[in-house]
Design an enzyme around this catalytic site. Structure first.
Site, PDB file in Angstrom:
ATOM      1  N   ARG A 169       0.893  -1.176   0.000  1.00  7.43           N
ATOM      2  CA  ARG A 169       0.000   0.000   0.000  1.00  7.43           C
ATOM      3  C   ARG A 169       0.919   1.209   0.000  1.00  7.43           C
ATOM      4  NH1 ARG A 169      -5.413   0.434   1.758  1.00  7.43           N
ATOM      5  NH2 ARG A 169      -6.024   2.488   2.539  1.00  7.43           N
TER       6      ARG A 169
ATOM      7  N   HIS B   9      -6.830   1.228  -7.036  1.00  5.42           N
ATOM      8  CA  HIS B   9      -7.167   0.458  -5.836  1.00  5.42           C
ATOM      9  C   HIS B   9      -7.952  -0.784  -6.285  1.00  5.42           C
ATOM     10  CE1 HIS B   9      -7.715  -0.630  -1.818  1.00  5.42           C
ATOM     11  NE2 HIS B   9      -8.415   0.382  -1.339  1.00  5.42           N
TER      12      HIS B   9
ATOM     13  N   GLN C 221     -10.285  -3.025  -3.885  1.00  3.57           N
ATOM     14  CA  GLN C 221     -11.560  -2.440  -3.492  1.00  3.57           C
ATOM     15  C   GLN C 221     -12.634  -2.721  -4.531  1.00  3.57           C
ATOM     16  OE1 GLN C 221     -12.657  -0.827  -0.622  1.00  3.57           O
ATOM     17  NE2 GLN C 221     -14.580  -1.231  -1.704  1.00  3.57           N
TER      18      GLN C 221
ATOM     19  N   ASP D  95     -16.823   8.136  -2.705  1.00  2.00           N
ATOM     20  CA  ASP D  95     -15.645   7.833  -1.889  1.00  2.00           C
ATOM     21  C   ASP D  95     -15.297   9.101  -1.125  1.00  2.00           C
ATOM     22  OD1 ASP D  95     -13.397   6.626  -0.829  1.00  2.00           O
ATOM     23  OD2 ASP D  95     -12.205   6.768  -2.655  1.00  2.00           O
TER      24      ASP D  95
ATOM     25  N   CYS E 227     -16.457   2.866  -0.164  1.00  2.00           N
ATOM     26  CA  CYS E 227     -15.379   1.960   0.263  1.00  2.00           C
ATOM     27  C   CYS E 227     -14.935   2.211   1.704  1.00  2.00           C
ATOM     28  CB  CYS E 227     -14.200   2.049  -0.693  1.00  2.00           C
ATOM     29  SG  CYS E 227     -13.290   3.597  -0.630  1.00  2.00           S
TER      30      CYS E 227
ATOM     31  N   ARG F 239     -14.146  -7.346   1.100  1.00  2.00           N
ATOM     32  CA  ARG F 239     -12.725  -7.092   0.881  1.00  2.00           C
ATOM     33  C   ARG F 239     -11.905  -8.333   1.269  1.00  2.00           C
ATOM     34  NH1 ARG F 239     -10.440  -2.214   1.007  1.00  2.00           N
ATOM     35  NH2 ARG F 239      -8.626  -3.454   0.413  1.00  2.00           N
TER      36      ARG F 239
END
Length: 354
Positions: free
Chosen positions: A141, A168, A171, A263, A303, A330
């Site tokens: 990440r 991402h 996600q 988001d 998310c 997830r």
């Protein structure tokens, strides 16, 4: 005695059993889809075909059904280790990867920048080579997507994007699994993105058309998605026969949409831009008024973490909101990625309709 999650079998009863039958005992019969992902990286969904995306979702459904609902134990990661490099804070990505890998019998190692010499006292190249000699996969990440590209180039093990400034992918796989479970299929659904042109949107744009989904995107002026990704999305829409709309009007984007998505407007590293961003995003909060423009079967995704200015409580906590199912998924989608990239296991669940 051996236990494969379904039956106890004595070692004596396995004597003379062929390697193929033993493989089927542990991993199941070969999947009815010509997809082979073992050894691959997952940096972006753009590099995955429609069949490969469907396979990952199939795998996630299979693992969720066998482990969560049937209570089976599948030690598919036994003897394997995962290096988890995190330059940014995380709740869902860390928990899903760490608990998921452990649930499969593997050993996850969580590493923050204070723990290792990443890019400070040791180059990314050297770090990638060292981790390749000690672990079976890297989940990273990071702030800069180029760091992932370099890591993948130098590593001899799969590298998984846990989030970067550009994409991402983990996600969006969870989002697709959630919609698959709710609607019973993905083809023909219209997703309306209302918010920032960020990494989550980029992953949606890189993959939705491959699954037959239409996109309606509303972003304020100056906060549009990356132009290169927009061009790729236009090409994908033409190739797969889907519809694409880019606008600055949230209600236009929501028009007849099955799924309303947003988001955070202020991502990690953008805190200094908060005042400017809140001003630019006025009118972009998703409310029941927004939903009046959507299809009658509309649902909502976010998310997380969520701020009230992005979506009001009435929508966020409504029965139409799938955010907590989305958060749990997830775990199952990241487990599907790790199993697909590191093992020969094939899904046992009947292939879903996409």
């Amino acid at each position: 005695m051996l236990f494969n999650g379904r039956n106890f079998i004595s070692i004596a009863n396995l004597a003379g059993t062929s390697k193929q039958l033993l493989r089927q005992f542990w991993y199941g019969t070969p999947a009815q889809m010509s997809v082979h992902l073992k050894g691959r990286d997952l940096l972006s969904l753009q590099s995955y075909t429609a069949d490969e995306l469907k396979y990952l979702l199939w795998m996630a459904s299979d693992l969720k059904q066998r482990i969560k609902h049937k209570g089976e134990y599948l030690p598919l990661m036994q003897g394997k280790s995962l290096a988890m490099i995190f330059e940014k804070r995380s709740t869902r990505t860390r928990l899903s990867a760490e608990t998921g890998f452990a649930l499969l019998g593997g050993h996850p190692s969580f590493l923050i920048t204070q723990d290792i010499h990443l890019g400070t006292n040791e180059s990314l190249t050297d770090t990638a080579r060292v981790l390749s000699s000690m672990t079976n996969a890297i989940l990273a990440r990071v702030y800069n997507h180029n760091d992932l590209d370099l890591m993948a180039k130098e590593a001899t093990i799969p590298v998984i994007n846990g989030l970067s400034d550009l994409y991402h992918p983990l996600q969006i796989l969870a989002d697709y699994l959630t919609l698959q479970e709710h609607y019973g299929g993905l083809k023909g659904l219209t997703m309306a993105w209302i918010g920032d042109g960020n990494n989550v949107l980029h992953s949606l744009m890189a993959s939705a058309a491959k699954l037959g989904m239409h996109l309606r995107i509303a972003t304020p002026r100056g906060f549009e998605p990356d132009l290169r990704i927009s061009k790729i999305t236009e090409q994908n829409s033409k190739e797969y026969g889907t519809k694409l709309l880019l606008t600055t009007d949230p209600l236009e984007a929501a028009d007849s949409a099955n799924v309303l998505v947003t988001d955070t407007w202020i991502s990690m590293g953008q805190e200094e831009e908060k005042k400017e961003r809140l001003k630019a995003f006025q009118g972009y909060q998703i409310t029941m008024q927004t939903a009046k423009s959507a299809a009658s079967n509309w649902t909502f995704l976010h998310c997380l973490p969520r701020k009230p200015e992005e979506v009001d409580d009435e929508v966020f906590y409504s029965p139409r909101s799938l955010v907590f199912q989305e958060a749990e998924n997830r775990k199952w989608t990241i487990m599907a990625v790790m199993v697909s990239l590191l093992t020969d296991y094939s899904p046992q669940l009947q292939k879903p309709t996409f």
